[in-house]
Scaffold this active site. Structure first.
Site, short mmCIF file in Angstrom:
data_model
loop_
_atom_site.label_atom_id
_atom_site.label_comp_id
_atom_site.label_asym_id
_atom_site.label_seq_id
_atom_site.Cartn_x
_atom_site.Cartn_y
_atom_site.Cartn_z
N ASP A 270 -47.76 28.66 -42.45
CA ASP A 270 -48.84 29.59 -42.12
C ASP A 270 -48.93 30.65 -43.21
O ASP A 270 -47.93 31.31 -43.53
CB ASP A 270 -48.59 30.25 -40.76
N ASN A 278 -59.04 37.53 -46.10
CA ASN A 278 -60.48 37.27 -45.98
C ASN A 278 -61.28 38.55 -45.86
O ASN A 278 -62.34 38.70 -46.48
CB ASN A 278 -60.74 36.38 -44.77
N HIS A 283 -64.68 35.47 -47.82
CA HIS A 283 -64.30 34.12 -47.39
C HIS A 283 -64.27 33.13 -48.56
O HIS A 283 -63.50 32.17 -48.52
CB HIS A 283 -65.27 33.63 -46.31
N ASP A 287 -61.17 30.84 -49.32
CA ASP A 287 -61.18 29.38 -49.53
C ASP A 287 -60.42 29.01 -50.80
O ASP A 287 -59.65 28.04 -50.82
CB ASP A 287 -62.61 28.87 -49.61
N ASP A 303 -42.50 15.30 -54.72
CA ASP A 303 -41.10 15.12 -55.10
C ASP A 303 -40.21 14.75 -53.91
O ASP A 303 -39.10 14.26 -54.09
CB ASP A 303 -40.56 16.40 -55.75
N TYR A 304 -40.72 15.01 -52.70
CA TYR A 304 -39.93 14.72 -51.50
C TYR A 304 -40.47 13.49 -50.76
O TYR A 304 -40.03 13.20 -49.65
CB TYR A 304 -39.94 15.93 -50.57
N GLU A 314 -55.55 28.60 -41.62
CA GLU A 314 -54.64 28.82 -42.75
C GLU A 314 -53.30 28.14 -42.54
O GLU A 314 -52.31 28.49 -43.18
CB GLU A 314 -54.43 30.32 -42.97
#
Length: 665
Positions: A270, A278, A283, A287, A303-304, A314
């Site tokens: 998050d 924002n 906005h 974005d 890579d994983y 978000e």
């Protein structure tokens, strides 16, 4: 913007291509010949085998019509047929060119006719041979019956057969009329066969064009279908997989975990204070921020060998097959550092950080009874909540032994749903003393929760769960109503302070619900004080500011609780006119050192300069009371002043107590 762009692309999408418009005649002919070669190669073997079988079966007619030379004609039939088959099979085995296969099949037709006709012409019954020559037209038509020769090869084959017929017809002892009639018949058969062959080749070419056009249309339709499928599984902003695609992948991971034991991790990410980002930058910049974060995390996850998707707003989600918790923790920490290293400016944060960061919650598959697919996401979400509560910009791995995130908190969540109905929740009240007069000017309402067996649950456990699950909303309204009914309606105390969560302040209609409770109980707003905890969840949200303004219009006092322990203090002191600021107990208890004493004095000076009344918590000794008098503190609270007690202890007393201290068990 993305939708409009997609719409424009859809509007300008060309119709399916017509190959006759896209390719020239020469290119189409080349393409046709290439495809025709493949078909001729495929049809050569079955065509020749069928032709040879029929050719040999006509040996019966030899026995009937020309019995004197039938042995020779039948031998010729078998010799030509077997030779043709052997040559063709050898060519196919060696991978000979298709044109050579056509030559072999055409030669089989020609030599098949010659090999039969020559022995037949040596028979005694010349009339039978003359009529028998009519069967030669069958060989002329064989190029179309059994094979898919090109028009050129078919014409050459039929022409050679026609020439043989005319040569034999010329030397055959017969009348001129007979020769003319049969000669005309042979030419008619040749003309008819050639026309049929021409029409067949033309029709094959048209079929090829139609098939090519259908193939192109099918390919375009397939590509469009795939594009639509990708679109339905892709987030239009970041290009990552969307929630639908991630949910499908999660089911696959879970199935492999259940069937094969292939463990994996689910990680929720998050972006911290994104709404503020924002509000500050707009906005479009928001974005762009999400796109930067998505790209950076996408590169990291490669890579994983994991998958990343946008889970909404978000929030992002990562799924990765892992076999150890240490690797999960490593990846979660790497995600935090990756976002932080982007160094995207975020100036309106109130926690001392001026760049975009992320909070990360991770969960790892573990053996548990009754485990369901949604369980691991739920655990990751609980870990994410703890990451936010721990100050953000950090990662937390779900720990089933941690009371804040374990299944015990889920039991508490279930308990909170029935707490009010089952009388499991109650209030106790702790006195607040005026330092100068020694009077008890107010009490603070503190919530208590007990389990069904009577065991008490510490507020430090159930309050975070109540905030996370939203149960705090109903509990908060119950607390305000209970305070009014237990102490304020009959004037048992002058003022009662109630702790209010920022979640309540952000909830639409909270101020109106408080006004309704005051109206129903007949209590005036100036009898209530709402203590707002200074913490990370108390963002400078416009809804909170509006709610606080509405509450002050009702006459309710607004206190800032635990000042000094969070990050919002200075901003809130500037934005809101608090009636009282409560300084956290930790500052008083640190006064044993010169630095601690100086820190307390600095905080007191800061609050006093803002014009707010000061309340210090955690007063437990006479020395601390004396120090508070020395510093000119307005009010104090602590075990030395009085411990929390039920409402019944106040209902038997006058509203204002003049004893200097109240000792209660």
């Amino acid at each position: 913007m993305t939708e409009r762009a997609s719409s424009r692309q859809a509007d300008t999408q060309p119709e399916p291509h017509d190959p006759r418009q896209e390719l020239g005649a020469a290119e189409l002919r080349i393409l046709y010949r290439q495809e025709a070669q493949a078909k001729r190669r495929k049809d050569a073997r079955p065509g020749l085998w069928i032709a040879v079988v029929i050719y040999v079966l006509f040996s019966v007619s030899d026995l009937i019509l020309i019995p004197d030379v039938a042995a020779y004609t039948i031998t010729a039939r078998f010799a030509v047929g077997l030779t043709a088959l052997l040559v063709l099979e050898a060519q196919l085995r060696r991978g000979a060119a298709t044109d050579w296969l056509d030559v072999t099949c055409a030669a089989a037709i020609i030599f098949g006719y010659i090999g039969w006709l020559l022995p037949a012409s040596m028979g005694a019954n010349k009339e039978s041979v003359a009529f028998y020559m009519v069967f030669g037209t069958i060989f002329m038509m064989s190029a179309n019956l059994f094979f898919t020769f090109s028009f050129k090869v078919s014409i050459i084959t039929s022409t050679i057969i026609l020439c043989i017929l005319y040569v034999v017809n010329y030397f055959l002892p017969a009348t001129l009329t007979y020769k003319m009639v049969f000669g005309t018949f042979y030419v008619s058969c040749f003309t008819f066969t050639s026309y049929v062959n021409w029409k067949l080749n033309e029709e094959r070419y048209n079929v090829f064009l139609n098939a090519l056009e259908a193939k192109i249309q099918h390919k375009e339709a397939t590509e469009r279908g795939k594009a639509l499928l990708r679109l339905s599984r892709t987030d239009p902003l970041t290009g990552l997989e969307n929630r639908r695609a991630i949910d499908e992948k999660l089911r696959d991971y879970w199935s492999d975990w259940q069937k094969l034991g292939s463990s994996f991790a689910a990680i929720l990410i998050d972006v911290d204070f994104f709404k503020k980002f924002n509000d500050c930058y707009g906005h479009q910049e928001g974005d762009r921020c999400l796109i930067h974060v998505a790209n950076a995390l996408s590169d990291l996850i490669k890579d994983y060998n994991g998958s990343i998707g946008r889970y909404g707003g978000e929030e992002f989600i990562v799924l990765a097959r892992m076999d150890k918790k240490d690797k999960v923790t490593e990846l979660a920490e790497a995600i935090c550092r990756t976002v932080e290293n982007l160094a995207l400016t975020h100036e309106l944060r109130r926690d001392g950080i001026s760049i975009v960061t992320a909070s990360v919650g991770a969960a790892f598959t573990r053996t548990q009874a009754g485990a369901k697919l949604e369980k691991i996401i739920h655990e990751a979400d609980r870990a994410l909540y703890l990451a936010k509560a721990s100050g953000r910009n950090c990662a937390r791995l779900f720990d089933p032994t941690d009371p804040q995130s374990s299944d015990e908190s889920e039991n508490l969540a279930a308990l909170l749903k029935i707490a009010i109905a089952q009388n499991l929740v109650s209030l106790v009240y702790q006195p607040i003393q005026d330092v100068a007069s020694g009077r008890f000017e107010a009490v603070e309402a503190l919530m208590r929760l007990k389990m069904l067996d009577g065991t008490l649950v510490p507020p430090s456990l159930f309050i975070p769960v109540a905030e996370r699950t939203g149960a705090i909303l109903e509990l908060g309204r119950w607390a305000i109503r209970t305070v009014c009914n237990e102490l304020l309606v009959d004037d048992h105390v002058r003022v009662v302070s109630v702790n209010v969560s920022p979640i309540q302040l952000k909830t639409p209609g909270f101020a109106a619900s408080v006004a309704t409770i005051l109206g129903e109980t007949g209590v005036t707003g100036n009898r209530l004080a709402f203590e707002i905890t200074e913490g990370l969840e108390m963002e400078m949200h416009s809804d909170i500011l509006r709610c606080i303004s509405d509450l002050k219009l009702l006459g309710i006092k607004i206190w800032l609780d635990d000042f000094g322990t969070g990050f919002a203090g200075l901003s809130w002191l500037r934005l809101i006119d608090f009636d009282t600021v409560k300084i956290d107990r930790s500052f008083l208890h640190d006064c044993g050192t010169p630095k601690g004493m100086a820190m307390l004095q600095d905080i007191i000076a800061l609050v006093r300069n803002r014009g707010h009344q000061i309340l210090v918590e955690g007063v437990e000794t006479d020395e601390q009371i004396a120090l508070m008098r020395e510093f000119g503190i307005d009010r104090i609270q602590g075990f030395r002043v009085g411990r929390p007690v039920p409402a019944a202890n106040y209902q038997t007393k006058k509203p204002v107590h003049k004893r200097p201290y109240l000792r209660s068990a």
